[in-house]
Design a protein around this motif. Structure first.
Motif, PDB file in Angstrom:
ATOM      1  N   LYS A 345       0.863  -1.171   0.000  1.00  0.00           N
ATOM      2  CA  LYS A 345       0.000   0.000   0.000  1.00  0.00           C
ATOM      3  C   LYS A 345       0.901   1.222   0.000  1.00  0.00           C
ATOM      4  O   LYS A 345       1.901   1.245   0.704  1.00  0.00           O
ATOM      5  CB  LYS A 345      -0.860   0.049   1.270  1.00  0.00           C
ATOM      6  N   ASN A 349       1.578   9.947   4.003  1.00  0.00           N
ATOM      7  CA  ASN A 349       1.797  10.563   5.300  1.00  0.00           C
ATOM      8  C   ASN A 349       2.004  12.044   5.117  1.00  0.00           C
ATOM      9  O   ASN A 349       2.566  12.490   4.129  1.00  0.00           O
ATOM     10  CB  ASN A 349       3.026   9.960   5.983  1.00  0.00           C
ATOM     11  N   LYS A 507      -2.455 -10.753  10.084  1.00  0.00           N
ATOM     12  CA  LYS A 507      -1.609 -10.215   9.011  1.00  0.00           C
ATOM     13  C   LYS A 507      -0.249 -10.873   9.107  1.00  0.00           C
ATOM     14  O   LYS A 507       0.376 -10.760  10.164  1.00  0.00           O
ATOM     15  CB  LYS A 507      -1.471  -8.710   9.182  1.00  0.00           C
ATOM     16  N   GLU A 513      -5.603  -2.735   7.742  1.00  0.00           N
ATOM     17  CA  GLU A 513      -6.711  -2.008   7.113  1.00  0.00           C
ATOM     18  C   GLU A 513      -7.334  -2.906   6.049  1.00  0.00           C
ATOM     19  O   GLU A 513      -6.700  -3.839   5.552  1.00  0.00           O
ATOM     20  CB  GLU A 513      -6.196  -0.722   6.451  1.00  0.00           C
TER      21      GLU A 513
HETATM   22  P1  XMP Z   1      -1.701  -2.404   6.758  1.00  0.00           P
HETATM   23  O1  XMP Z   1      -3.126  -2.201   6.390  1.00  0.00           O
HETATM   24  O2  XMP Z   1      -0.748  -2.194   5.615  1.00  0.00           O
HETATM   25  O3  XMP Z   1      -1.392  -1.271   7.811  1.00  0.00           O
HETATM   26  O4  XMP Z   1      -1.479  -3.705   7.462  1.00  0.00           O
HETATM   27  C1  XMP Z   1      -0.226  -1.172   8.581  1.00  0.00           C
HETATM   28  C2  XMP Z   1      -0.292   0.142   9.340  1.00  0.00           C
HETATM   29  O5  XMP Z   1      -0.229   1.222   8.417  1.00  0.00           O
HETATM   30  C3  XMP Z   1      -1.379   2.038   8.518  1.00  0.00           C
HETATM   31  N1  XMP Z   1      -1.758   2.460   7.159  1.00  0.00           N
HETATM   32  C4  XMP Z   1      -1.544   3.684   6.683  1.00  0.00           C
HETATM   33  N2  XMP Z   1      -1.000   4.781   7.254  1.00  0.00           N
HETATM   34  N3  XMP Z   1      -1.360   5.975   5.267  1.00  0.00           N
HETATM   35  C5  XMP Z   1      -0.923   5.927   6.550  1.00  0.00           C
HETATM   36  O6  XMP Z   1      -0.459   6.950   7.054  1.00  0.00           O
HETATM   37  C6  XMP Z   1      -1.915   4.919   4.610  1.00  0.00           C
HETATM   38  O7  XMP Z   1      -2.315   5.018   3.454  1.00  0.00           O
HETATM   39  C7  XMP Z   1      -2.013   3.717   5.367  1.00  0.00           C
HETATM   40  N4  XMP Z   1      -2.484   2.477   5.076  1.00  0.00           N
HETATM   41  C8  XMP Z   1      -2.317   1.716   6.186  1.00  0.00           C
HETATM   42  C9  XMP Z   1      -2.437   1.161   9.156  1.00  0.00           C
HETATM   43  O8  XMP Z   1      -3.432   1.935   9.800  1.00  0.00           O
HETATM   44  C10 XMP Z   1      -1.601   0.327  10.095  1.00  0.00           C
HETATM   45  O9  XMP Z   1      -1.322   1.024  11.280  1.00  0.00           O
END
Ligand code: XMP
Length: 515
Positions: A345, A349, A507, A513
């Motif tokens: 993803k 930020n 995960k 997410e």
């Molecule tokens: P995932 O969904 O990849 O999330 O397992 C890992 C951590 O990253 C956060 N997250 C994001 N934070 N922008 C951010 O600043 C994003 O687009 C984004 N996507 C996921 C998520 O909340 C979790 O803490």
């Protein structure tokens, strides 16, 4: 105020940041430096001790990461952990070989016996579990060293030359699995290196404020405030240090959680700064209309954010500094040149915006702090607990928790449901056990019955995980009674939701997410 310093010399082990955090938890400041740092630079830091970390290398291979041998005649105490222990043995006349049979190759929890006469183990139980992860074996102990710990499989678990202040352990005292591991690190610091414990956040707050004042002078500083922990603490620190020389731009994209925008604004009301809140909900929703693809949503929000910020920055005009909330783990990561992982993803930020803002220099007042320390500093600066202990919230906000296209109606439904979820979790005291928890508005509608009528409403998913690093995560075992209360309240209080499901995937293979 100046403070004592310990160097954590990084040989590429996976727990290196943890070692540094443990040292700081013991009240001693430390910095992580790559093993390639010239000895003269290390000497210039005037450390009271050095810790060699673990690492994937093998000392007997040609490509082994080594040190300048002069480090051993400098007179500074050294603690070698795993690879670090082998490195010390290698340089000081011992011998390290590949473990020939499985008995000398140790992984995981190992019953270990300690010589409590050794300063490293002083005051601790004579046996306990230590956590090992090594395939190499110290076949010959270097001259002048005593064996100070052993396991059933391995006679050489720890070595010490107390006269020179050199200690080596094959196991990892920094990980939680090692019983009394932190106390061993503490012994090294206080019993061997002469630490006085002069690292604390209250003092650091004053040091940091002074440092900002000195650097900024009468210049102007601009900060993009997201409301996350890091940018909030930067804002509070700068506010305290330079007051109205600071302009904070807080872009409220309308995809924040329940009442969050107001909470962020309220937290900064006590400082006399230029606080600019841009309520840009309509703008963001317009751009997002009809878009369902997650990466597309992220891109739109990222770009729109930059545009809004740029407009505000133009109003402020030329500034001297752009402030950013970079913290120490980012600095260590980039310093050791680690290769980036596959992009699952693209995280948007707030920060990294220097291209279009007219400024002279970047200022990163948190760049030496770990996350826990950032929170602690936030508390010292008087930020409210809901900001400093806040769980991570993604930059694109609720847009990536609304599956399918994003509308104001859906955002309002999700906001209220998510608020109830978080409120009940906190009431039950479960928030302490969770790393991240939130609601997701799925795009699925299903049939329900309420009163005597048929409903056809949204299904809401609840997500709660425990994790140490957000790279892997386990779904949280929230008690059924708590889930039951949450479900009842949400279907009763939130119009538009008639079914609730709980996400029970870890995960990997899922991510935290949903988008
Ligand atoms: P995932 O969904 O990849 O999330 O397992 C890992 C951590 O990253 C956060 N997250 C994001 N934070 N922008 C951010 O600043 C994003 O687009 C984004 N996507 C996921 C998520 O909340 C979790 O803490």
């Amino acid at each position: 105020m100046s403070h004592q310093n310990v160097i954590v010399l990084d040989f590429g082990g996976q727990y290196n940041q943890l070692i540094a955090r443990r040292v700081r938890e013991c009240g001693v400041y430390c910095e992580v430096k790559p093993y390639t740092t010239p000895l003269a630079d290390l000497k210039a830091m005037n450390p009271i001790g050095i810790i060699f970390t673990g690492g994937p290398g093998s000392v007997y291979r040609e490509d082994a990461p080594l040190v300048d041998p002069e480090i051993f005649t400098w007179g500074v105490p050294i603690l070698g952990i795993c690879y670090g222990c082998q490195l010390m043995a290698h340089f000081l006349g011992g011998q390290v070989t590949e473990a020939q049979d499985d008995s000398a190759r140790e992984y995981g929890k190992t019953h270990t016996m300690y010589d409590t006469g050794c300063r490293l183990f002083r005051g601790l139980p004579a046996e306990g579990i230590s956590w090992m992860s090594h395939g190499d074996y110290m076949a010959k102990v270097p001259e002048g060293f005593a064996l100070t710990a052993h396991s059933e499989a391995c006679p050489n678990v720890a070595i010490a030359d107390e006269t020179r202040g050199f200690y080596g352990v094959q196991f990892h005292p920094e990980v939680n699995h090692t019983e009394n591991g932190v106390k061993m690190i503490r012994n090294f610091l206080y019993e061997v290196c002469g630490a006085v414990g002069d690292w604390n956040m209250e003092d650091y707050k004053h040091t940091a404020i002074e440092a900002v004042r000195k650097k900024v002078g009468d210049g102007k500083v601009l900060l993009a405030l997201s409301g996350g922990v890091d940018s909030s603490v930067v804002a509070a620190l700068l506010a305290e240090a330079i007051g109205r020389q600071l302009t904070c731009v807080f872009v409220d994209h309308g995809l924040m959680r329940y009442q969050e925008g107001d909470e962020v604004e309220a937290a900064f009301a006590r400082w006399d700064i230029n606080f600019v809140r841009v309520n840009a909900e309509a703008r963001f929703l317009l751009k997002l209309a009809g878009v369902s693809e997650p990466e597309h949503k992220r891109k739109i929000i990222g770009e729109e954010f930059i545009r809004v910020f740029e407009e505000e920055a133009k109003k402020v005009g030329r500034v001297d500094f752009l402030a950013q909330g970079t913290i120490y783990p980012d600095v260590i990561e980039s310093g050791s040149g680690k290769a980036g992982a596959a992009v699952i993803k693209s995280h948007h930020n707030v920060g990294g915006l220097p291209d279009y803002v007219d400024f002279k220099e970047i200022i990163e007042p948190l760049r030496l702090l770990f996350k826990d320390e950032v929170r602690q500093l936030g508390r010292e600066l008087g930020l409210p607990e809901y900001l400093v202990s806040r769980q991570p919230f993604p930059g694109p906000g609720l847009a990536i928790r609304i599956i399918g296209d994003v509308t104001k109606e859906k955002a309002d439904i999700l906001r209220l449901a998510d608020h109830i979820f978080r409120e009940e979790v906190a009431k039950a005291g479960e928030d302490r056990n969770l790393s991240q928890y939130f609601a997701v508005l799925t795009n699925t509608r299903s049939v329900g019955v309420m009163g005597d009528g048929r409903t056809y409403d949204y299904t809401l998913a609840l997500r709660a995980v425990t994790t140490a690093d957000f790279m892997t995560a386990d779904w949280a075992r929230i008690p059924y009674e708590v889930l039951d209360r949450i479900s009842n309240r949400i279907v009763n209080e939130v119009q538009g939701i008639n079914r609730i499901v709980y996400d029970i995937t870890s995960k990997p293979p899922a991510t935290i997410e949903w988008e």
